[in-house]
Design a protein around this motif. Structure first.
Motif, PDB file in Angstrom:
ATOM      1  N   ALA A 195       0.764  -1.242  -0.154  1.00 19.99           N
ATOM      2  CA  ALA A 195       0.113  -0.123  -0.011  1.00 19.99           C
ATOM      3  C   ALA A 195       0.743   1.267   0.014  1.00 19.99           C
ATOM      4  O   ALA A 195       0.632   2.215  -0.934  1.00 19.99           O
ATOM      5  CB  ALA A 195      -0.932   0.075   1.122  1.00 19.99           C
ATOM      6  N   SER A 196       1.754   1.314   0.894  1.00 20.73           N
ATOM      7  CA  SER A 196       2.762   2.570   0.983  1.00 20.73           C
ATOM      8  C   SER A 196       3.964   2.401   0.324  1.00 20.73           C
ATOM      9  O   SER A 196       5.010   3.406   0.602  1.00 20.73           O
ATOM     10  CB  SER A 196       2.827   2.780   2.367  1.00 20.73           C
ATOM     11  OG  SER A 196       3.421   1.786   3.168  1.00 20.73           O
ATOM     12  N   LEU A 197       4.198   1.235  -0.267  1.00 22.93           N
ATOM     13  CA  LEU A 197       5.487   0.920  -0.775  1.00 22.93           C
ATOM     14  C   LEU A 197       5.893   1.103  -2.357  1.00 22.93           C
ATOM     15  O   LEU A 197       6.814   1.366  -2.738  1.00 22.93           O
ATOM     16  CB  LEU A 197       6.060  -0.367  -0.327  1.00 22.93           C
ATOM     17  CG  LEU A 197       6.207  -0.601   1.231  1.00 22.93           C
ATOM     18  CD1 LEU A 197       6.623  -2.184   1.492  1.00 22.93           C
ATOM     19  CD2 LEU A 197       7.135   0.407   1.894  1.00 22.93           C
ATOM     20  N   VAL A 198       4.683   1.168  -2.917  1.00 21.20           N
ATOM     21  CA  VAL A 198       4.792   1.548  -4.547  1.00 21.20           C
ATOM     22  C   VAL A 198       3.601   2.454  -4.772  1.00 21.20           C
ATOM     23  O   VAL A 198       2.758   2.775  -4.084  1.00 21.20           O
ATOM     24  CB  VAL A 198       4.609   0.151  -5.250  1.00 21.20           C
ATOM     25  CG1 VAL A 198       5.302  -0.858  -5.071  1.00 21.20           C
ATOM     26  CG2 VAL A 198       3.025  -0.396  -5.030  1.00 21.20           C
ATOM     27  N   THR A 199       4.135   3.233  -5.837  1.00 27.28           N
ATOM     28  CA  THR A 199       3.049   4.318  -6.149  1.00 27.28           C
ATOM     29  C   THR A 199       1.708   4.138  -6.853  1.00 27.28           C
ATOM     30  O   THR A 199       1.718   2.950  -7.177  1.00 27.28           O
ATOM     31  CB  THR A 199       3.799   5.533  -6.950  1.00 27.28           C
ATOM     32  OG1 THR A 199       4.077   4.671  -8.290  1.00 27.28           O
ATOM     33  CG2 THR A 199       5.251   5.620  -6.495  1.00 27.28           C
TER      34      THR A 199
ATOM     35  N   LYS B  50      14.593   0.851   2.665  1.00 27.18           N
ATOM     36  CA  LYS B  50      15.064  -0.374   2.335  1.00 27.18           C
ATOM     37  C   LYS B  50      13.591  -1.123   2.280  1.00 27.18           C
ATOM     38  O   LYS B  50      13.854  -2.329   1.374  1.00 27.18           O
ATOM     39  CB  LYS B  50      15.788  -0.988   3.853  1.00 27.18           C
ATOM     40  CG  LYS B  50      16.995  -0.474   3.835  1.00 27.18           C
ATOM     41  CD  LYS B  50      17.687  -1.026   5.032  1.00 27.18           C
ATOM     42  CE  LYS B  50      19.194  -0.914   5.369  1.00 27.18           C
ATOM     43  NZ  LYS B  50      19.888  -1.270   6.401  1.00 27.18           N
ATOM     44  N   GLU B  51      12.583  -0.941   2.793  1.00 24.03           N
ATOM     45  CA  GLU B  51      11.260  -1.556   2.697  1.00 24.03           C
ATOM     46  C   GLU B  51      10.818  -1.438   1.089  1.00 24.03           C
ATOM     47  O   GLU B  51      10.151  -2.246   0.583  1.00 24.03           O
ATOM     48  CB  GLU B  51      10.271  -1.121   3.666  1.00 24.03           C
ATOM     49  CG  GLU B  51      10.552  -1.629   5.050  1.00 24.03           C
ATOM     50  CD  GLU B  51      11.710  -0.751   5.876  1.00 24.03           C
ATOM     51  OE1 GLU B  51      11.969   0.248   5.036  1.00 24.03           O
ATOM     52  OE2 GLU B  51      12.109  -1.190   6.959  1.00 24.03           O
ATOM     53  N   GLU B  52      10.923  -0.174   0.800  1.00 25.66           N
ATOM     54  CA  GLU B  52      10.310   0.379  -0.659  1.00 25.66           C
ATOM     55  C   GLU B  52      11.268  -0.431  -2.033  1.00 25.66           C
ATOM     56  O   GLU B  52      10.870  -0.995  -2.801  1.00 25.66           O
ATOM     57  CB  GLU B  52      10.573   1.668  -1.004  1.00 25.66           C
ATOM     58  CG  GLU B  52       9.336   2.514  -0.153  1.00 25.66           C
ATOM     59  CD  GLU B  52       9.534   3.897  -0.293  1.00 25.66           C
ATOM     60  OE1 GLU B  52       8.700   4.816  -0.631  1.00 25.66           O
ATOM     61  OE2 GLU B  52      10.826   4.629  -0.114  1.00 25.66           O
ATOM     62  N   ILE B  53      12.651  -0.236  -1.297  1.00 30.31           N
ATOM     63  CA  ILE B  53      13.636  -1.176  -2.369  1.00 30.31           C
ATOM     64  C   ILE B  53      13.315  -2.613  -2.455  1.00 30.31           C
ATOM     65  O   ILE B  53      12.940  -3.199  -3.382  1.00 30.31           O
ATOM     66  CB  ILE B  53      15.036  -0.974  -1.974  1.00 30.31           C
ATOM     67  CG1 ILE B  53      15.291   0.340  -2.390  1.00 30.31           C
ATOM     68  CG2 ILE B  53      15.872  -1.958  -2.847  1.00 30.31           C
ATOM     69  CD1 ILE B  53      16.643   0.650  -1.817  1.00 30.31           C
TER      70      ILE B  53
ATOM     71  N   PHE C 220      20.360  -7.583 -10.485  1.00 23.89           N
ATOM     72  CA  PHE C 220      20.316  -6.159 -11.392  1.00 23.89           C
ATOM     73  C   PHE C 220      19.319  -4.846 -10.679  1.00 23.89           C
ATOM     74  O   PHE C 220      19.753  -4.141 -10.342  1.00 23.89           O
ATOM     75  CB  PHE C 220      20.300  -6.688 -12.847  1.00 23.89           C
ATOM     76  CG  PHE C 220      20.208  -5.213 -13.537  1.00 23.89           C
ATOM     77  CD1 PHE C 220      21.373  -5.215 -14.169  1.00 23.89           C
ATOM     78  CD2 PHE C 220      18.983  -4.588 -13.829  1.00 23.89           C
ATOM     79  CE1 PHE C 220      21.446  -3.795 -14.987  1.00 23.89           C
ATOM     80  CE2 PHE C 220      19.299  -3.482 -14.766  1.00 23.89           C
ATOM     81  CZ  PHE C 220      20.489  -3.047 -15.049  1.00 23.89           C
ATOM     82  N   ALA C 221      18.263  -5.514 -10.308  1.00 25.63           N
ATOM     83  CA  ALA C 221      17.208  -4.667  -9.836  1.00 25.63           C
ATOM     84  C   ALA C 221      17.638  -3.989  -8.351  1.00 25.63           C
ATOM     85  O   ALA C 221      17.723  -2.900  -8.278  1.00 25.63           O
ATOM     86  CB  ALA C 221      15.914  -5.502  -9.333  1.00 25.63           C
ATOM     87  N   ARG C 222      18.161  -4.854  -7.532  1.00 26.19           N
ATOM     88  CA  ARG C 222      19.020  -4.429  -6.317  1.00 26.19           C
ATOM     89  C   ARG C 222      19.952  -3.292  -6.498  1.00 26.19           C
ATOM     90  O   ARG C 222      20.027  -2.154  -5.856  1.00 26.19           O
ATOM     91  CB  ARG C 222      19.350  -5.739  -5.586  1.00 26.19           C
ATOM     92  CG  ARG C 222      19.823  -4.966  -4.152  1.00 26.19           C
ATOM     93  CD  ARG C 222      20.034  -6.317  -3.363  1.00 26.19           C
ATOM     94  NE  ARG C 222      18.530  -6.772  -2.842  1.00 26.19           N
ATOM     95  CZ  ARG C 222      17.771  -6.235  -1.907  1.00 26.19           C
ATOM     96  NH1 ARG C 222      18.164  -4.980  -1.387  1.00 26.19           N
ATOM     97  NH2 ARG C 222      16.719  -6.960  -1.734  1.00 26.19           N
ATOM     98  N   SER C 223      20.928  -3.881  -7.436  1.00 25.68           N
ATOM     99  CA  SER C 223      22.116  -2.850  -7.941  1.00 25.68           C
ATOM    100  C   SER C 223      21.462  -1.463  -8.359  1.00 25.68           C
ATOM    101  O   SER C 223      21.907  -0.365  -8.225  1.00 25.68           O
ATOM    102  CB  SER C 223      23.011  -3.582  -8.964  1.00 25.68           C
ATOM    103  OG  SER C 223      22.262  -3.609 -10.124  1.00 25.68           O
ATOM    104  N   LEU C 224      20.269  -1.422  -9.252  1.00 24.51           N
ATOM    105  CA  LEU C 224      19.969  -0.322  -9.709  1.00 24.51           C
ATOM    106  C   LEU C 224      19.188   0.485  -8.722  1.00 24.51           C
ATOM    107  O   LEU C 224      19.369   1.605  -8.301  1.00 24.51           O
ATOM    108  CB  LEU C 224      18.791  -0.714 -10.819  1.00 24.51           C
ATOM    109  CG  LEU C 224      17.869   0.413 -11.378  1.00 24.51           C
ATOM    110  CD1 LEU C 224      18.933   1.583 -12.116  1.00 24.51           C
ATOM    111  CD2 LEU C 224      16.730  -0.127 -12.538  1.00 24.51           C
ATOM    112  N   LEU C 225      18.269  -0.200  -7.885  1.00 24.96           N
ATOM    113  CA  LEU C 225      17.430   0.713  -6.845  1.00 24.96           C
ATOM    114  C   LEU C 225      18.242   1.167  -5.728  1.00 24.96           C
ATOM    115  O   LEU C 225      17.739   2.040  -5.145  1.00 24.96           O
ATOM    116  CB  LEU C 225      16.201  -0.435  -6.451  1.00 24.96           C
ATOM    117  CG  LEU C 225      15.181  -0.680  -7.457  1.00 24.96           C
ATOM    118  CD1 LEU C 225      14.390  -1.703  -6.962  1.00 24.96           C
ATOM    119  CD2 LEU C 225      14.482   0.485  -7.627  1.00 24.96           C
ATOM    120  N   GLU C 226      19.293   0.396  -5.206  1.00 22.12           N
ATOM    121  CA  GLU C 226      19.956   0.914  -4.130  1.00 22.12           C
ATOM    122  C   GLU C 226      20.845   2.412  -4.566  1.00 22.12           C
ATOM    123  O   GLU C 226      21.197   2.779  -3.495  1.00 22.12           O
ATOM    124  CB  GLU C 226      21.062  -0.254  -3.736  1.00 22.12           C
ATOM    125  CG  GLU C 226      20.385  -1.325  -2.914  1.00 22.12           C
ATOM    126  CD  GLU C 226      21.210  -2.368  -2.495  1.00 22.12           C
ATOM    127  OE1 GLU C 226      22.500  -2.544  -3.124  1.00 22.12           O
ATOM    128  OE2 GLU C 226      21.039  -3.128  -1.750  1.00 22.12           O
TER     129      GLU C 226
END
Length: 305
Positions: A102-106, A153-156, A139-145
Motif C-alpha cells: 500500500a505505501s511502498l509502491v506508487t 529499504k522496505e520500498e527497495i 540487477f534490480a537491487r543494484s539499480l534501486l540501491e
C-alpha cells in the motif's frame, strides 16, 4: 481477450475503470466544472473525486448514477454502458492490492501493473536500463540501491518483488502481450556493479527475446535520445491510441498519462527511433557480443590478485 478473466460487459477491469473515469472527467470538463464543485454538489470529499478521476479507486454504481445525472449524462444507452463498465471495473484483488504494498509502491505503479496485466501489446523505450519485468533480482537491487537516499529499504525490497511478480503474471497468461522493446545502446553498458550482474541480466533478457514475444532493437549512440528515463505505451485491446495509456518514469517519479497529445508525441518519437535503430538480428548480435565482453572482463577480474 483470451487468457484474461473478461467480465460480462466484455471489458477487462482496468479497461472498464479507464472507460468510467475518462467519461466522468470529459463530462465534468464539458460542463466547465471543477473537481471542487463536483465534490460539493455530490457532498463528497475532494480527494474522492480526484481519486476516481485518476483511476486510483473505482466508483460504485450507486454513486455513479447520481453523478451522471449531475453531469448531464442522461442518454439511457450511455448511462447503461457506464454502469456496466463500473460493474466490470470491480476486479478481484490482485497481488499489487496486498496491504504490504500500500505505501511502498506508487499509485501510478499499481495502475501500470493492472494495465500491463491486461495489455495486448506494449511499446517500450528504455534510455538507461532494461524494463523492470525483465530485470533479475540482483540487477534490480543494484539499480534501486542507487536511490537509497530517496527509497527506504522496505520500498527497495517491495519494488524488487514487484518485478518478479509482474513477470510471473505475464508468464501465466495463455496469450502473452507482444512487446516491442527499444533500448538505447547505453543500456548494454550500465552494469551497476560487478560485470557478472550485467552479464546475467543480459543473458536472461536474451532468453526472453528468443522466446518470440519480446522484440528488441538497439538504438546506437548516433541516434538522438529523447531524454532520460523509461516510458511505455500500453495498448488495451485494439492497437490505437484511443485504447492506449502511457506510463512514464524518471528516477523515482512516475505517472500514468491518457492525454491524446502526449500519447501521439511519444508514439511519433518511438517510431522515429525504432526505424533508425539496428534491426532485430543486429541487435541480438550486439547483446551476444556484449555478454562475451563481460565474460572476459569477469575472468580478468577474478584472475587479478
Amino acid at each position: 481477450m483470451e487468457g484474461l478473466d473478461v467480465m460480462a460487459s466484455g471489458d477487462t477491469p482496468a479497461v472498464a475503470r479507464r472507460t468510467v473515469r475518462l467519461a466522468i472527467k470529459d463530462a465534468r470538463t464539458a460542463k466547465g466544472l471543477t473537481q471542487t464543485q463536483v465534490a460539493e454538489a455530490m457532498e463528497w470529499s475532494l480527494s474522492k473525486v480526484m481519486r476516481i478521476e485518476s483511476g486510483e479507486v473505482t466508483i460504485s454504481q450507486n454513486d455513479l448514477r447520481p453523478l451522471l445525472t449531475y453531469l448531464s449524462v442522461r442518454e439511457k444507452a450511455r448511462v447503461d454502458e457506464l454502469i456496466q463498465a463500473a460493474k466490470a471495473s470491480k476486479q478481484r484483488r490482485q497481488w499489487w492490492d496486498e496491504r504490504r504494498f500500500a505505501s511502498l509502491v506508487t499509485t501510478a505503479m499499481k495502475q501500470w501493473f493492472s494495465y500491463e496485466f491486461e495489455a495486448t501489446s506494449i511499446r517500450i523505450f528504455c534510455a538507461s536500463y532494461l524494463p523492470a519485468f525483465l530485470q533479475t533480482p540482483a540487477f534490480a537491487r543494484s539499480l534501486l540501491e542507487f536511490f537509497e537516499d530517496e527509497l527506504s529499504k522496505e520500498e527497495i525490497t517491495a519494488r524488487i518483488e514487484t518485478r518478479t511478480r509482474r513477470r510471473q503474471a505475464i508468464d501465466q497468461r495463455k496469450v502473452k502481450p507482444q512487446i516491442f522493446m527499444l533500448l538505447d545502446e547505453s543500456v548494454l553498458y550500465r552494469g551497476h556493479g560487478h560485470p557478472d550482474v550485467l552479464r546475467q541480466q543480459l543473458s536472461a533478457a536474451l532468453e526472453v527475446i528468443r522466446e518470440g514475444w519480446v522484440t528488441a532493437r538497439i538504438a546506437p549512440y548516433e541516434v538522438v535520445n529523447p531524454g532520460i528515463g523509461h516510458w511505455e505505451i500500453l495498448y488495451l485491446g485494439q492497437e490505437d491510441l484511443e485504447h492506449a495509456v502511457l506510463y512514464r518514469e524518471n528516477a523515482t517519479r512516475d505517472e500514468i498519462i491518457d492525454d491524446p497529445a502526449s500519447l501521439t508525441r511519444h508514439l511519433k518519437q518511438w517510431n522515429k527511433i525504432w526505424q533508425a535503430a539496428h534491426d532485430e538480428e543486429k541487435s541480438v548480435e550486439l547483446i551476444e557480443r556484449r555478454i562475451g565482453e563481460l565474460v572476459e572482463k569477469s575472468a580478468r577480474t577474478k584472475s587479478t590478485p
